[in-house]
Design a protein around this motif. Structure first.
Motif, PDB file in Angstrom:
ATOM      1  N   ALA A   4     -39.280 -17.541  52.046  1.00  0.00           N
ATOM      2  CA  ALA A   4     -38.326 -16.562  52.574  1.00  0.00           C
ATOM      3  C   ALA A   4     -37.585 -17.115  53.785  1.00  0.00           C
ATOM      4  O   ALA A   4     -36.364 -17.001  53.887  1.00  0.00           O
ATOM      5  N   TYR A   5     -38.308 -17.715  54.693  1.00  0.00           N
ATOM      6  CA  TYR A   5     -37.672 -18.227  55.905  1.00  0.00           C
ATOM      7  C   TYR A   5     -36.797 -19.445  55.633  1.00  0.00           C
ATOM      8  O   TYR A   5     -35.833 -19.692  56.350  1.00  0.00           O
ATOM      9  N   LEU A   6     -37.128 -20.184  54.604  1.00  0.00           N
ATOM     10  CA  LEU A   6     -36.326 -21.366  54.264  1.00  0.00           C
ATOM     11  C   LEU A   6     -35.188 -21.037  53.303  1.00  0.00           C
ATOM     12  O   LEU A   6     -34.313 -21.872  53.081  1.00  0.00           O
ATOM     13  N   GLY A   7     -35.229 -19.833  52.730  1.00  0.00           N
ATOM     14  CA  GLY A   7     -34.208 -19.477  51.746  1.00  0.00           C
ATOM     15  C   GLY A   7     -34.373 -20.232  50.446  1.00  0.00           C
ATOM     16  O   GLY A   7     -33.418 -20.498  49.733  1.00  0.00           O
ATOM     17  N   ALA A   8     -35.595 -20.559  50.137  1.00  0.00           N
ATOM     18  CA  ALA A   8     -35.896 -21.373  48.960  1.00  0.00           C
ATOM     19  C   ALA A   8     -36.096 -20.466  47.743  1.00  0.00           C
ATOM     20  O   ALA A   8     -37.210 -20.257  47.271  1.00  0.00           O
ATOM     21  N   LEU A   9     -34.994 -19.923  47.236  1.00  0.00           N
ATOM     22  CA  LEU A   9     -35.081 -18.980  46.126  1.00  0.00           C
ATOM     23  C   LEU A   9     -35.624 -19.615  44.856  1.00  0.00           C
ATOM     24  O   LEU A   9     -36.393 -19.001  44.124  1.00  0.00           O
ATOM     25  N   LYS A  10     -35.238 -20.862  44.580  1.00  0.00           N
ATOM     26  CA  LYS A  10     -35.751 -21.531  43.384  1.00  0.00           C
ATOM     27  C   LYS A  10     -37.259 -21.777  43.508  1.00  0.00           C
ATOM     28  O   LYS A  10     -37.993 -21.662  42.531  1.00  0.00           O
ATOM     29  N   LEU A  11     -37.689 -22.103  44.701  1.00  0.00           N
ATOM     30  CA  LEU A  11     -39.118 -22.315  44.924  1.00  0.00           C
ATOM     31  C   LEU A  11     -39.881 -21.001  44.771  1.00  0.00           C
ATOM     32  O   LEU A  11     -40.984 -20.986  44.250  1.00  0.00           O
ATOM     33  N   GLU A  12     -39.274 -19.905  45.173  1.00  0.00           N
ATOM     34  CA  GLU A  12     -39.902 -18.591  45.008  1.00  0.00           C
ATOM     35  C   GLU A  12     -40.177 -18.325  43.545  1.00  0.00           C
ATOM     36  O   GLU A  12     -41.234 -17.817  43.173  1.00  0.00           O
ATOM     37  N   LYS A  13     -39.234 -18.672  42.685  1.00  0.00           N
ATOM     38  CA  LYS A  13     -39.427 -18.473  41.246  1.00  0.00           C
ATOM     39  C   LYS A  13     -40.584 -19.327  40.746  1.00  0.00           C
ATOM     40  O   LYS A  13     -41.392 -18.888  39.925  1.00  0.00           O
ATOM     41  N   TRP A  14     -40.682 -20.541  41.261  1.00  0.00           N
ATOM     42  CA  TRP A  14     -41.801 -21.412  40.883  1.00  0.00           C
ATOM     43  C   TRP A  14     -43.115 -20.794  41.346  1.00  0.00           C
ATOM     44  O   TRP A  14     -44.103 -20.800  40.614  1.00  0.00           O
ATOM     45  N   VAL A  15     -43.132 -20.249  42.579  1.00  0.00           N
ATOM     46  CA  VAL A  15     -44.350 -19.626  43.123  1.00  0.00           C
ATOM     47  C   VAL A  15     -44.771 -18.461  42.239  1.00  0.00           C
ATOM     48  O   VAL A  15     -45.951 -18.325  41.894  1.00  0.00           O
ATOM     49  N   LYS A  16     -43.830 -17.623  41.865  1.00  0.00           N
ATOM     50  CA  LYS A  16     -44.145 -16.469  41.009  1.00  0.00           C
ATOM     51  C   LYS A  16     -44.699 -16.942  39.669  1.00  0.00           C
ATOM     52  O   LYS A  16     -45.692 -16.400  39.172  1.00  0.00           O
TER      53      LYS A  16
END
Length: 188
Positions: free
Chosen positions: A135-147
């Motif tokens: 969230a703090y890095l704005g890493a939206l693609k990484l968020e999808k990977w995390v999910k």
């Protein structure tokens, strides 16, 4: 008595008990020494309890890492973390959270990668921390990977509410209001 000292952040009580150990009045043991580390950690003190312990366990090591991370001495926390004979998901998460507390989000994600390479399975608290870093890095693609990682590895969703909040926070921070609203609506 020690748990009360910790809850009340009674540093004087902790020092009094530690004095008895150093003077040989009370015989030290692992449980007592770990409790003393917790007292000093709760009070932001750095005492020699850990360094003088004859035996250390995972709780001892994790407590010392957490203590230094919580008082902003992240390099010292990492030094102790790296010296641990063995790390579990609690100790990894303590260090990751230490980096988050210092706004070192890339370091938190890098450490998570090291955790994966060490074949230590994260728990739901670890994953909330990773989502927070995203969230703090704005890493939206990484968020999808995390999910996807959470789903693929069957990490419990006992605190799914926290995951959802972390996701909403991330999407709002980076201007994806529609996605944030969608997740919020799914919560109800």
């Amino acid at each position: 008595m020690l748990s009360t000292c910790t809850k009340l952040k009674d540093l004087d009580g902790g020092k009094h008990i530690y004095k008895y150990i150093k003077e040989g009045i009370v015989e030290p043991n692992l449980i007592l020494e770990n409790a003393l580390i917790d007292i000093f950690a709760a009070c932001g003190e750095t005492q020699g309890v850990f360094d003088n312990m004859k035996t250390r366990d995972m709780i001892s090591w994790t407590s010392i890492v957490t203590r230094f991370a919580n008082i902003g001495q992240i390099d010292l926390a990492r030094k102790y973390s790296n010296q641990m004979p063995k790390r579990d998901y609690v100790s990894w998460t303590a260090m990751i959270d230490g980096y988050l507390g210092m706004n070192c989000f890339i370091e938190a994600l890098t450490l998570f990668r090291e955790m994966q390479m060490s074949n230590v399975k994260p728990n739901e608290f670890t994953m909330v921390s990773i989502l927070t870093a995203c969230a703090y890095l704005g890493a939206l693609k990484l968020e999808k990977w995390v999910k996807t990682y959470i789903d693929k590895n069957s990490i419990t969703n006992d605190i799914y509410f926290c995951w959802e909040n972390a996701l909403i926070d991330m999407y709002f921070k980076w201007g994806n209001v529609g996605k944030a609203k969608h997740i919020f609506k799914e919560m109800h």
